[in-house]
Motif scaffolding. Structure first.
Motif, PDB file in Angstrom:
ATOM      1  N   GLY A 172       0.822  -1.196   0.000  1.00 31.33           N
ATOM      2  CA  GLY A 172       0.000   0.000   0.000  1.00 31.33           C
ATOM      3  C   GLY A 172       0.853   1.242   0.000  1.00 31.33           C
ATOM      4  N   ASN A 173       0.162   2.361   0.116  1.00 33.69           N
ATOM      5  CA  ASN A 173       0.871   3.628   0.252  1.00 33.69           C
ATOM      6  C   ASN A 173       1.503   3.670   1.639  1.00 33.69           C
ATOM      7  N   PRO A 174       2.805   3.943   1.723  1.00 37.61           N
ATOM      8  CA  PRO A 174       3.461   3.899   3.032  1.00 37.61           C
ATOM      9  C   PRO A 174       2.882   4.914   4.022  1.00 37.61           C
ATOM     10  N   GLY A 175       2.082   5.840   3.544  1.00 38.08           N
ATOM     11  CA  GLY A 175       1.464   6.808   4.459  1.00 38.08           C
ATOM     12  C   GLY A 175       0.162   6.287   5.067  1.00 38.08           C
ATOM     13  N   LEU A 209       9.239  -1.450   5.151  1.00 36.33           N
ATOM     14  CA  LEU A 209      10.342  -1.617   4.185  1.00 36.33           C
ATOM     15  C   LEU A 209      11.146  -0.331   4.058  1.00 36.33           C
ATOM     16  N   ILE A 210      10.440   0.787   4.056  1.00 35.19           N
ATOM     17  CA  ILE A 210      11.140   2.074   3.945  1.00 35.19           C
ATOM     18  C   ILE A 210      11.960   2.350   5.208  1.00 35.19           C
ATOM     19  N   ALA A 211      11.399   1.990   6.357  1.00 36.39           N
ATOM     20  CA  ALA A 211      12.131   2.207   7.613  1.00 36.39           C
ATOM     21  C   ALA A 211      13.402   1.359   7.638  1.00 36.39           C
ATOM     22  N   GLN A 212      13.270   0.109   7.168  1.00 34.69           N
ATOM     23  CA  GLN A 212      14.453  -0.759   7.117  1.00 34.69           C
ATOM     24  C   GLN A 212      15.510  -0.153   6.184  1.00 34.69           C
ATOM     25  N   GLU A 271       8.408  12.836   3.961  1.00 33.26           N
ATOM     26  CA  GLU A 271       9.819  13.064   4.306  1.00 33.26           C
ATOM     27  C   GLU A 271       9.977  14.329   5.169  1.00 33.26           C
ATOM     28  N   ARG A 272       9.267  14.350   6.247  1.00 31.98           N
ATOM     29  CA  ARG A 272       9.288  15.472   7.206  1.00 31.98           C
ATOM     30  C   ARG A 272       8.988  16.803   6.532  1.00 31.98           C
ATOM     31  N   GLY A 273       8.180  16.753   5.502  1.00 28.17           N
ATOM     32  CA  GLY A 273       7.783  17.970   4.817  1.00 28.17           C
ATOM     33  C   GLY A 273       8.825  18.483   3.830  1.00 28.17           C
ATOM     34  N   LEU A 274       9.967  17.797   3.747  1.00 27.57           N
ATOM     35  CA  LEU A 274      11.045  18.314   2.897  1.00 27.57           C
ATOM     36  C   LEU A 274      10.989  17.786   1.474  1.00 27.57           C
ATOM     37  N   ARG A 275      10.183  16.740   1.254  1.00 23.93           N
ATOM     38  CA  ARG A 275      10.134  16.195  -0.096  1.00 23.93           C
ATOM     39  C   ARG A 275       8.789  15.500  -0.267  1.00 23.93           C
ATOM     40  N   THR A 280       4.580  10.525  -2.929  1.00 21.42           N
ATOM     41  CA  THR A 280       4.570   9.177  -2.364  1.00 21.42           C
ATOM     42  C   THR A 280       5.932   8.526  -2.572  1.00 21.42           C
ATOM     43  N   PRO A 281       6.570   8.078  -1.517  1.00 23.92           N
ATOM     44  CA  PRO A 281       7.891   7.468  -1.683  1.00 23.92           C
ATOM     45  C   PRO A 281       7.808   6.220  -2.556  1.00 23.92           C
TER      46      PRO A 281
END
Ligand code: PLP
Length: 495
Positions: free
Chosen positions: A33-36, A48-51, A235-239, A242-243
């Motif tokens: 799904g969407n990581p958000g 997966l993104i955290a890893q 990305e903390r508002g910096l980017r 959707t990753p």
């Protein structure tokens, strides 16, 4: 390794490590799904993104939360440079100054020029002849208004490695932010973020896929760094955006493998690089570009005096590599990096960048050595440095007539040589310094000259010669130089 040619262009992009490609496909095939999102397919993507964030951060010794995933080093450089300076200017409401080197990657130079266009003062320092910036030179160039220093860790053309810890110490002492583009060095040299405010790198230079990279942002810089992509606030508002979960996951594995295998790879690449240098360094006049010691394991950049770069490069069909010559760069200009190290236009154009990587074999290095030696021999035999090749004609008592035109300094020089019998051409040869089309047109011309009468020496027109060798319209001028040489020949024959 690929399609029957030796791939020596790892600095442009690395083939994806098969283990990384397998992992990427596996993640892509999962029903993510969407990581958000908070449902389980979303949470799986987020995990997966955290890893990956942990793995990527470990490569540079940073905390995972200090990474911003981007589409690559170009975007990371843009975010750091534009985002930092715009953010600082908004906060301070004052003019400012940015300092960088003339040898930086275009993805640094272009944002810096954009800032200059917006009214910022910019210093483009020239490195020393080895490509290095000394801490003293950096300190001397800083100004009270300097907002950012942006430097490459390892140069993508020459492989020269700056002394970042020493340069970072100068920036810290003066309270100036430092951005480092580590696209070439990440995974290849030990690297930390001590004293660094922003650090850019990218997956496809270290065995990962294209289209994903990261920017390290030091914790105290989050407040003023201005995002360059806005929207959903990822990305903390910096980017925002959707990753790309599969890309990021693959980037993570590529970083982990690069870190684990870095030392062994580096040792092997230094050995291969030295083998290449050994095989070429006895060629007359060959020059190593960049510092001989402070360099990446996998890059060797050499210039070859007296040969035309485009002809050298185009003869090396069995090698995939990069050159400083016009035909290969979209700008049509000789390498600005080598020019900044003091190389003249000819040497900047006749340079070859060999960049080695994980899959490079000793056999590929030997193929490269043999190919370069062969092409240099071929081109040097034609060059103006050689005496006119007419010894056999003179020995036979044949009258020799020559005509030449052009200048090597300007990129094209042609000498036509005829052995004549009264009013007729017996045999014809040429010497030339020029692009592959010029050489091909000379070759075709001398094949048509034997048997011709002095008064009807010229077969066809320069425009026809251009067409026959498939040269673009812009190269008509070079065909006119050949015609000039032919006219000089006719004059010489009469006198
Ligand atoms: C390749 C490279 C870049 C650009 O990276 P992308 O991921 O292709 O945008 C920037 N800087 C250096 C030094 C590079 O070698």
């Amino acid at each position: 390794m690929t399609q029957g040619c030796a791939y020596l262009d790892y600095a442009a992009t690395t083939p994806v490590d098969p283990r990384v490609a397998a992992f990427l496909s596996q993640v892509l095939a999962e029903n993510l799904g969407n990581p958000g999102a908070t449902h389980s397919p979303g949470r799986r993507a987020a995990a997966l993104i955290a890893q990956a964030r942990t793995r990527v951060a470990a490569l540079i010794g940073a905390a995972p939360q200090d990474l911003v995933f981007t589409s690559g080093a170009t975007e990371s450089n843009n975010l750091a440079i534009l985002g930092h300076v715009r953010g600082e200017r908004a906060a301070r409401r004052q003019g400012g100054h940015v300092l960088t080197l003339a040898t930086e990657h275009k993805s640094v130079l272009a944002p810096v020029r954009r800032l200059e266009h917006d009214g910022l003062a910019v210093s483009l320092l020239r490195p020393d002849a080895a490509g290095l910036l000394s801490p003293q030179a950096l300190a001397a160039a800083l100004r009270p208004q300097t907002l950012l220093v942006t430097l490459l860790h390892a140069n993508n053309e020459t492989g020269v490695v700056q002394d970042i810890p020493a340069l970072a110490a100068v920036c810290q002492e003066r309270g100036v932010a430092l951005h480092v583009d580590a696209a070439q060095s990440a995974g290849k040299l030990p690297l930390g973020v001590a004293g660094i405010d922003y650090l850019s790198f990218t997956a496809h230079k270290l065995g990962g896929p294209q289209g994903v990279g990261a920017l390290y942002v030091a914790p105290h810089r989050y407040v003023t760094l201005e995002p360059q992509l806005i929207g959903g606030g990822q990305e903390r508002g910096l980017r925002s955006g959707t990753p790309a979960t599969h890309q990021i996951a693959a980037f993570g594995l590529a970083c982990e493998l690069a870190a684990a295998e870095r030392e062994g790879n580096a040792r092997r690449l230094v050995g291969l690089r030295e083998r290449l240098l050994q095989g070429l360094q006895d060629l007359p006049g060959v020059l190593l570009n960049g510092d001989p010691v402070r360099r990446l394991p996998g890059i060797l950049n050499l210039s070859f005096p007296g040969v035309e770069g485009e002809s050298l490069y185009s003869g090396l069909a069995e090698l995939a590599l990069s050159t400083g010559s016009a035909c290969n760069s979209s700008s049509g200009e000789p390498s600005y990096v080598l020019r900044a190290l003091g190389r003249d236009t000819q040497l900047a154009q006749s340079s070859l960048r060999f960049s080695l990587g994980r899959g490079t074999t000793p056999a590929e290095i030997d193929t490269a050595i043999a190919a370069v030696r062969r092409e240099l021999l071929r081109l040097r035999a034609l060059s103006p440095a050689q005496p006119p090749p007419v010894g056999d004609w003179l020995a036979q008592g044949v009258r020799v007539v020559t005509g030449e035109a052009g200048e090597t300094r300007l990129g094209t020089w042609v000498r036509l040589l005829l052995g004549v019998d009264g009013e007729f051409v017996k045999a014809a040869r040429f010497q030339a310094y020029g692009c592959p089309h010029t050489l091909a047109a000379c070759q075709a011309l001398v094949a048509q000259l034997p048997g011709r009468h002095r008064a009807a020496l010229q077969p066809g027109s320069p425009e026809q010669w251009r067409g026959a060798v498939g040269a673009p319209v812009e190269k008509l001028g070079r065909m006119l130089i050949i015609e000039d040489a032919l006219r000089a020949l006719q004059d010489a024959w009469l006198n």
